[in-house]
Design a protein around this motif. Structure first.
Motif, PDB file in Angstrom:
ATOM      1  N   LEU A   1     -25.585  14.015  -6.996  1.00 11.76           N
ATOM      2  CA  LEU A   1     -25.875  13.303  -8.312  1.00 11.76           C
ATOM      3  C   LEU A   1     -27.134  12.862  -8.306  1.00 11.76           C
ATOM      4  O   LEU A   1     -28.077  13.070  -9.374  1.00 11.76           O
ATOM      5  CB  LEU A   1     -24.976  12.297  -8.709  1.00 11.76           C
ATOM      6  CG  LEU A   1     -23.395  12.660  -8.971  1.00 11.76           C
ATOM      7  CD1 LEU A   1     -22.747  11.283  -9.224  1.00 11.76           C
ATOM      8  CD2 LEU A   1     -23.583  13.410 -10.361  1.00 11.76           C
ATOM      9  N   ILE A   2     -27.836  12.322  -7.093  1.00 11.61           N
ATOM     10  CA  ILE A   2     -29.116  11.684  -7.328  1.00 11.61           C
ATOM     11  C   ILE A   2     -30.359  12.966  -7.317  1.00 11.61           C
ATOM     12  O   ILE A   2     -30.909  12.767  -8.085  1.00 11.61           O
ATOM     13  CB  ILE A   2     -29.565  11.216  -5.844  1.00 11.61           C
ATOM     14  CG1 ILE A   2     -28.697   9.834  -5.628  1.00 11.61           C
ATOM     15  CG2 ILE A   2     -30.857  11.181  -5.355  1.00 11.61           C
ATOM     16  CD1 ILE A   2     -28.841   8.999  -4.321  1.00 11.61           C
TER      17      ILE A   2
ATOM     18  N   LEU B   1     -33.012  11.007 -17.502  1.00  8.23           N
ATOM     19  CA  LEU B   1     -33.920   9.771 -17.889  1.00  8.23           C
ATOM     20  C   LEU B   1     -33.575   9.426 -19.201  1.00  8.23           C
ATOM     21  O   LEU B   1     -33.265  10.240 -20.092  1.00  8.23           O
ATOM     22  CB  LEU B   1     -35.425  10.126 -18.073  1.00  8.23           C
ATOM     23  CG  LEU B   1     -35.820  10.655 -16.645  1.00  8.23           C
ATOM     24  CD1 LEU B   1     -37.451  11.455 -16.683  1.00  8.23           C
ATOM     25  CD2 LEU B   1     -35.928   9.664 -15.665  1.00  8.23           C
ATOM     26  N   VAL B   2     -33.532   8.160 -19.464  1.00 11.61           N
ATOM     27  CA  VAL B   2     -33.374   7.506 -20.866  1.00 11.61           C
ATOM     28  C   VAL B   2     -34.390   8.255 -21.855  1.00 11.61           C
ATOM     29  O   VAL B   2     -35.697   8.037 -21.395  1.00 11.61           O
ATOM     30  CB  VAL B   2     -33.159   5.991 -20.756  1.00 11.61           C
ATOM     31  CG1 VAL B   2     -32.854   5.588 -22.244  1.00 11.61           C
ATOM     32  CG2 VAL B   2     -31.998   5.807 -19.931  1.00 11.61           C
TER      33      VAL B   2
ATOM     34  N   GLY C   1     -35.783  17.287 -14.400  1.00 13.64           N
ATOM     35  CA  GLY C   1     -36.113  18.669 -13.392  1.00 13.64           C
ATOM     36  C   GLY C   1     -34.855  19.326 -13.229  1.00 13.64           C
ATOM     37  O   GLY C   1     -34.909  20.007 -11.882  1.00 13.64           O
ATOM     38  N   HIS C   2     -33.989  19.565 -13.861  1.00 14.89           N
ATOM     39  CA  HIS C   2     -32.927  20.421 -13.813  1.00 14.89           C
ATOM     40  C   HIS C   2     -32.334  20.702 -15.195  1.00 14.89           C
ATOM     41  O   HIS C   2     -32.765  19.999 -16.149  1.00 14.89           O
ATOM     42  CB  HIS C   2     -31.623  19.834 -12.709  1.00 14.89           C
ATOM     43  CG  HIS C   2     -31.014  18.668 -13.434  1.00 14.89           C
ATOM     44  ND1 HIS C   2     -30.184  18.326 -14.350  1.00 14.89           N
ATOM     45  CD2 HIS C   2     -31.762  17.335 -13.366  1.00 14.89           C
ATOM     46  CE1 HIS C   2     -29.700  17.241 -14.309  1.00 14.89           C
ATOM     47  NE2 HIS C   2     -30.615  16.444 -14.000  1.00 14.89           N
ATOM     48  N   PRO C   3     -31.461  21.763 -15.424  1.00 14.03           N
ATOM     49  CA  PRO C   3     -30.979  22.086 -16.641  1.00 14.03           C
ATOM     50  C   PRO C   3     -29.887  21.318 -17.314  1.00 14.03           C
ATOM     51  O   PRO C   3     -29.706  21.479 -18.421  1.00 14.03           O
ATOM     52  CB  PRO C   3     -30.534  23.656 -16.518  1.00 14.03           C
ATOM     53  CG  PRO C   3     -30.405  23.662 -14.912  1.00 14.03           C
ATOM     54  CD  PRO C   3     -31.089  22.715 -14.285  1.00 14.03           C
ATOM     55  N   GLY C   4     -29.414  20.180 -16.522  1.00 17.48           N
ATOM     56  CA  GLY C   4     -28.381  19.487 -17.192  1.00 17.48           C
ATOM     57  C   GLY C   4     -27.137  20.084 -16.909  1.00 17.48           C
ATOM     58  O   GLY C   4     -26.926  20.924 -16.181  1.00 17.48           O
ATOM     59  N   PHE C   5     -26.481  19.753 -17.953  1.00 17.92           N
ATOM     60  CA  PHE C   5     -25.005  20.599 -18.085  1.00 17.92           C
ATOM     61  C   PHE C   5     -24.411  20.607 -19.307  1.00 17.92           C
ATOM     62  O   PHE C   5     -24.788  20.276 -20.189  1.00 17.92           O
ATOM     63  CB  PHE C   5     -23.775  19.620 -16.979  1.00 17.92           C
ATOM     64  CG  PHE C   5     -23.619  18.185 -17.630  1.00 17.92           C
ATOM     65  CD1 PHE C   5     -22.672  18.129 -18.847  1.00 17.92           C
ATOM     66  CD2 PHE C   5     -24.160  17.194 -16.959  1.00 17.92           C
ATOM     67  CE1 PHE C   5     -22.456  16.914 -19.176  1.00 17.92           C
ATOM     68  CE2 PHE C   5     -23.838  16.007 -17.266  1.00 17.92           C
ATOM     69  CZ  PHE C   5     -22.944  15.655 -18.550  1.00 17.92           C
ATOM     70  N   ARG C   6     -23.527  21.673 -19.592  1.00 17.54           N
ATOM     71  CA  ARG C   6     -22.885  21.993 -20.978  1.00 17.54           C
ATOM     72  C   ARG C   6     -21.455  21.325 -20.912  1.00 17.54           C
ATOM     73  O   ARG C   6     -20.911  21.179 -19.727  1.00 17.54           O
ATOM     74  CB  ARG C   6     -22.907  23.552 -20.917  1.00 17.54           C
ATOM     75  CG  ARG C   6     -24.088  24.358 -21.151  1.00 17.54           C
ATOM     76  CD  ARG C   6     -25.148  23.821 -22.021  1.00 17.54           C
ATOM     77  NE  ARG C   6     -24.597  23.937 -23.562  1.00 17.54           N
ATOM     78  CZ  ARG C   6     -24.719  25.054 -24.268  1.00 17.54           C
ATOM     79  NH1 ARG C   6     -25.460  25.923 -23.821  1.00 17.54           N
ATOM     80  NH2 ARG C   6     -24.360  25.000 -25.416  1.00 17.54           N
ATOM     81  N   PHE C   7     -21.007  20.974 -22.001  1.00 17.55           N
ATOM     82  CA  PHE C   7     -19.820  20.296 -22.025  1.00 17.55           C
ATOM     83  C   PHE C   7     -18.964  20.884 -23.111  1.00 17.55           C
ATOM     84  O   PHE C   7     -19.538  21.461 -24.211  1.00 17.55           O
ATOM     85  CB  PHE C   7     -19.936  18.743 -22.016  1.00 17.55           C
ATOM     86  CG  PHE C   7     -20.509  18.239 -23.202  1.00 17.55           C
ATOM     87  CD1 PHE C   7     -19.629  17.777 -24.392  1.00 17.55           C
ATOM     88  CD2 PHE C   7     -21.905  17.935 -23.228  1.00 17.55           C
ATOM     89  CE1 PHE C   7     -20.641  17.318 -25.555  1.00 17.55           C
ATOM     90  CE2 PHE C   7     -22.625  17.621 -24.463  1.00 17.55           C
ATOM     91  CZ  PHE C   7     -21.785  17.121 -25.461  1.00 17.55           C
TER      92      PHE C   7
END
Ligand SMILES: Cc1cc2nc3c(=O)[nH]c(=O)nc-3n(C[C@H](O)[C@H](O)[C@H](O)COP(=O)(O)OP(=O)(O)OC[C@H]3O[C@@H](n4cnc5c(N)ncnc54)[C@H](O)[C@@H]3O)c2cc1C
Length: 442
Positions: A204-205, A210-211, A230-236
């Protein structure tokens, strides 16, 4: 859906095998000459109870493939029920011994009892703490954070003490392969702890957020917009939730669950709308743009995409339970989904209804009619008032909507949900059509 069902069946079978394995090795023997059956029954119950407890760590370790087929709600419900069942089984172990021979009661004197009995006794005491703490935390008003920490600590030491007790008694680990079973179970437990406390937080770190903005909404709610760093995040899927850690790292084990309120079609950012209700939520408004947070998700089976068979939708949010519903509505608007929607939005007061302006805008984009039910309406009010009941529901719902082609999505505080679910069943829906998310796991 079909894949989920098969996976659920496989998980349940493996779970049943792992839980009953200690009993099977007990039955396979060898049995000691002259041992009375009740003694073996007593030990068998203790074994099953302990195995059930051990696998509870896996259920709540948030391993997505294990949780996904059931949904987090159900997993935590199972965790609670199985905890009580295991408690009764483990407790039956010493009780049967005392019934068998009253002299066993002497083992309760921890000053004179042998170590094997001391460990057994300690384990049962810790188990009582684990189960009673979970059952009576709300009644005793024990702070959630404090309880959660001690729940985990007591459960870990309880299992360690019970396994030590088994090895010191020795009768049931007299063959190497029996020892392998208990060592294997202990290793699994340690492995789970390493995974949940070290490996998972590390992951997770490396995928922090970022807000971007903290926006005030009506009803003492703050919407937090977060962007992946710095990463693509996630889809939900619209309706799912995630665990949020703020001001601390994921090692602190202080995450809180919140629905993902934004459209599932948005790739650049995610949003959570959080009502100020307690120590954690009241600090959300202080989060500034650029602050780092950790978001672990998505989780949950309460989502629109899980029910493509629904031709029309009835959505019933209560208070802050509107957040997953907002995600569903925003997603439908982005997708151009024109399925008809009846939105029964229940609130205590009109002034504190969150998102009412946006709901008005969404009505233009969607085939949606909104019915507000206000518990304490203002003096001038021509909408529905009180609690949502079958009369209000029927007066806005065409008769052909009470059928299998309708998907009903219900989310809000537990008492409201229980009451509304009763009304929905009374008007003719079945549990198959009603999909719900409770805002409390513990
Ligand atoms: C699936 C799910 C989705 C949710 N979505 C939203 C949402 O979109 N918006 C929103 O405002 N609220 C949501 N909640 C409720 C939110 O998680 C709690 O209000 C919040 O965690 C309270 O924390 P606190 O410290 O402010 O209050 P406290 O006074 O500490 O907690 C109030 C109650 O919240 C629950 N709770 C507290 N901490 C946790 C935790 N770490 N894990 C699980 N439960 C906890 C406990 O039942 C506790 O009694 C959701 C809850 C769940 C289970």
């Amino acid at each position: 859906m079909k894949k989920n069902k098969s996976l659920a069946i496989i998980i349940m079978i493996v779970n049943a095998i792992l839980i009953t394995a200690p009993l099977i090795i007990l039955i396979l023997g060898p049995r000691q000459e002259g041992r009375v059956v009740i003694l073996d029954v007593s030990v068998g119950l203790g074994f099953i109870g302990l195995a059930m407890m051990t696998f509870q760590f896996m259920n709540t370790a948030r391993i997505k493939p294990l949780n996904a087929p059931f949904g987090t709600d159900l997993v935590y419900h199972y965790h609670r029920q199985i905890g009580i069942a295991a408690f009764l089984l483990v407790f039956a172990h010493p009780i049967l011994l005392f019934i068998l021979d009253i002299r066993y009661l002497r083992l309760l004197n921890i000053f004179t009892a042998p170590w094997r009995a001391r460990f057994g006794f300690t384990s049962v005491l810790l188990l009582i703490g684990v189960v009673l703490g979970a059952e009576y935390r709300p009644t005793l008003k024990i702070p959630y954070k404090f309880w959660k920490f001690w729940h985990g600590v007591m459960a870990t030491f309880m299992i360690a003490a019970a396994v030590t007790h088994i090895f010191l008694v020795g009768n049931y680990v007299n063959l190497p392969w029996k020892q392998v079973l208990w060592i294997g179970y202990s290793a699994l437990l340690v492995g789970m702890l390493i995974y949940t406390r070290i490996i998972y937080p590390l992951r997770l770190i490396n995928r922090s957020f970022l807000v971007k903005e903290t926006k005030k909404e009506a009803g003492n709610v703050f919407t937090l917009t977060m962007v992946p760093d710095g990463h693509p995040g996630f889809r939900f899927k619209p309706g799912q939730f995630a665990w949020l850690t703020a001001w601390k790292t994921p090692f602190s084990d202080t995450e809180h669950p919140f629905s993902l309120a934004s459209s599932a079609e948005r790739e650049d950012s995610i949003q959570m709308s959080i009502k100020n209700l307690g120590p954690f939520t009241q600090r959300i408004q202080s989060l500034k743009a650029g602050e780092r947070v950790y978001v672990d998700g998505p989780y949950g089976s309460f989502n629109l995409d899980r029910h493509p068979e629904a031709e029309r939708l009835v959505m019933i949010p209560g208070g802050i339970g509107v957040t997953p519903i907002m995600s569903m509505l925003r997603t439908m608007a982005d997708r151009g989904d024109k399925r008809p929607i009846l939105l029964f939005y229940c609130n205590r007061e009109w002034e504190t209804v969150t998102f009412k302006e946006e709901i008005k805008e969404l009505e233009q984009k969607l085939d949606m009619k909104t019915i507000y039910t206000i518990e304490k309406p203002p003096e001038i009010w021509d909408g529905e008032s009180g609690f949502l009941n079958r009369d209000i529901f029927n007066s806005h719902t065409p008769a052909d909507w009470i059928s299998a082609g309708t998907g009903v999505f219900l989310c809000g505080p537990a008492p409201m949900m229980n009451a509304v679910e009763r009304e929905l069943l009374a008007v003719g829906y079945t549990h198959q059509e009603i999909h719900s998310e409770k805002y409390s796991f513990a």
